[in-house]
Design an enzyme around this catalytic site. Structure first.
Site, short mmCIF file in Angstrom:
data_model
loop_
_atom_site.label_atom_id
_atom_site.label_comp_id
_atom_site.label_asym_id
_atom_site.label_seq_id
_atom_site.Cartn_x
_atom_site.Cartn_y
_atom_site.Cartn_z
CG PHE A 139 -1.86 1.18 1.23
CD1 PHE A 139 -2.99 1.17 0.42
CD2 PHE A 139 -1.62 2.31 2.01
CE1 PHE A 139 -3.86 2.25 0.40
CE2 PHE A 139 -2.49 3.40 1.99
CZ PHE A 139 -3.61 3.37 1.18
CG ASP A 224 5.52 3.69 1.75
OD1 ASP A 224 5.53 4.28 2.85
OD2 ASP A 224 4.50 3.55 1.07
CE LYS A 253 -0.92 5.46 7.89
NZ LYS A 253 -0.58 4.95 6.56
C1 LIG Z 1 -0.89 5.18 5.17
C2 LIG Z 1 0.15 4.81 4.17
C3 LIG Z 1 0.33 5.54 2.98
C4 LIG Z 1 -0.59 6.67 2.58
O1 LIG Z 1 -0.51 7.74 3.46
P1 LIG Z 1 -1.63 8.90 3.39
O2 LIG Z 1 -1.16 9.89 4.41
O3 LIG Z 1 -2.93 8.25 3.71
O4 LIG Z 1 -1.61 9.43 2.01
C5 LIG Z 1 1.38 5.20 2.15
N1 LIG Z 1 2.20 4.17 2.46
C6 LIG Z 1 2.05 3.44 3.57
C7 LIG Z 1 3.01 2.34 3.87
C8 LIG Z 1 1.01 3.72 4.46
O5 LIG Z 1 0.85 2.98 5.56
#
Ligand SMILES: *Cc1c(COP(=O)(O)O)cnc(C)c1O
Length: 406
Positions: A139, A224, A253
């Site tokens: 994701f 990421d 986050k």
């Molecule tokens: C939550 C998340 C995203 C997206 O972040 P947003 O602030 O919702 O755009 C991208 N990568 C990972 C691994 C995530 O957990």
């Protein structure tokens, strides 16, 4: 109008129906506890989906926010500002990075990373080297580019045509990756610990192998760490636990402890491809977000806090294993630091959401990571007695769910 009561019904009446929020509505939080409109208390093992890493209303974050709020909120990127430069310098001192770009969400940080990788390739290599390799499941956010890179059909269906030039390979499968990477690959993106997709850690061999092949093929490696970064893994960034250094790292986050801010970290030579005018965002690096993130970073980069995360990990693992001895409901309990996943046994596959509901009824907030895994992402500084109290509520919730299902 403004004196009319605000109830959960208003969500269905006025909001776009892309979320299905629970029936309760929190109005106040303190540390690892929340209170709803009726004054009912909830223990928080969810952290606003791995965001409020220092709990709710941390005094140092409240001070940073309110002090900055009285001075300067926004100046645009036509000017720079002290909190942003302080935060950038601090992130570079604490990581592999030499340059930082600020944005407001994880998707935006990933969008910047992917665009940078394409641009870097355009600046240095032939036009056929533009392919991006990502892994399934994973994701990376909900913009059209990042959601396509994430590769989950349930999130892309209906949004076609999707951006081209993206290949997907099974996560932790080094042989498949070796077969997929080529001289046409310009970047590889992965989560060192899958957050949304089941709380699965990369194996050290996989990360090392990917790093090695990216070097050989001159492809940029993007980590990421939107979810697993900012102390959640028990290290400041998860790459540090593996000793595998990416070319670009994205995070969001937990970075602002609940205030929206994200960052893309990279080296000077790669950063050079985002020269003046090539990329930007209005709110990126705004003084408010950066002031809060500076205060948060000072706490979650503290070695004692990180050691605390690793110790609390052990408390959770022991408690969850005790719960599992009683119910035999998990086939696996796993995770790094305070990102924990409990995978349900076959008989309960697809029913992780039932546990969220049951826990809510017991006054506990938890998360899922897909239909088969319960995810916990509490505050990094949750007191030990609240871990115990929350696990007791979790145990009660499971007991009730099992007895009603029987
Ligand atoms: C939550 C998340 C995203 C997206 O972040 P947003 O602030 O919702 O755009 C991208 N990568 C990972 C691994 C995530 O957990």
């Amino acid at each position: 109008m403004n004196s009319l009561p605000v109830t959960r019904d208003l969500f269905d009446a006025f909001m776009v129906p892309n979320y299905a929020p629970a029936a309760i509505m929190p109005v106040r939080g303190e540390g690892s506890r929340l209170w709803d409109q009726d004054g009912r208390e909830f223990l928080d093992f969810a952290g606003g989906i791995a965001v409020t890493g220092l709990g709710h209303a941390h005094p140092k974050l409240v001070t940073a926010l309110t002090e900055q709020a009285q001075k300067l909120w926004h100046v645009s990127n036509v000017l720079t500002n002290e909190p942003a430069l302080k935060l950038a310098r601090q992130l570079c001192e604490l990581t592999f990075a030499e340059r930082v770009f600020f944005a407001n969400s994880g998707a935006e940080a990933n969008e910047a990373a992917l665009k940078l990788a394409r641009k870097y390739s355009a600046d240095h290599f032939a036009p056929d080297k533009r392919e991006i390799i990502a892994f399934t499941p994973s994701f990376h956010g909900r913009t059209l580019f990042t959601v396509t890179v994430g590769g989950q059909p349930k999130y892309t269906e209906g949004f076609e045509p999707l951006p081209p030039g993206i290949t997907h390979v099974p996560f932790n499968d080094l042989a498949a990756f070796t077969a997929a990477i080529s001289d046409r690959t310009c970047a590889v993106i992965l989560e060192p610990v899958l957050g949304e997709s089941g709380v699965i850690s990369a194996t050290p061999e996989f990360l090392q192998g990917v790093r090695e092949l990216c070097g050989r093929r001159q492809a940029l490696l993007i980590f990421d760490e939107v979810q697993c970064g900012n102390g959640r893994s028990g290290q400041l960034y998860a790459y540090m636990a593996y000793g595998v250094i990416p070319d670009i790292l994205t995070t969001a986050k937990g970075l602002g402890g609940g205030f929206p801010i994200s960052a893309m970290l990279t080296t000077t030579s790669i950063a050079a491809s985002l020269n003046v005018g090539t990329h930007g965002t209005t709110y990126g690096g705004n003084p408010l977000g950066c002031a809060v993130a500076n205060a948060a970073l000072a706490i979650f980069s503290d070695p004692d806090v990180l050691a605390g995360v690793r110790r609390k990990h052990e408390l959770f693992m022991a408690g969850l294993s005790r719960i599992n001895q009683r119910f035999n409901i998990f086939r696996d309990v796993r995770g790094m630091g305070l990102l924990l996943g409990c995978e349900l046994i076959d008989a309960w596959r697809g029913r992780s959401r039932d546990f969220i509901k049951a826990a809510l009824d017991e006054g506990l907030l938890i998360l899922v990571a897909g239909p088969d895994v319960i995810r916990l992402a509490p505050s990094l500084i949750i007191p030990d007695d609240l871990i115990e109290a929350g696990l007791n509520r979790f145990e009660q919730a499971i007991a009730r769910l099992l007895s009603t299902a029987a």
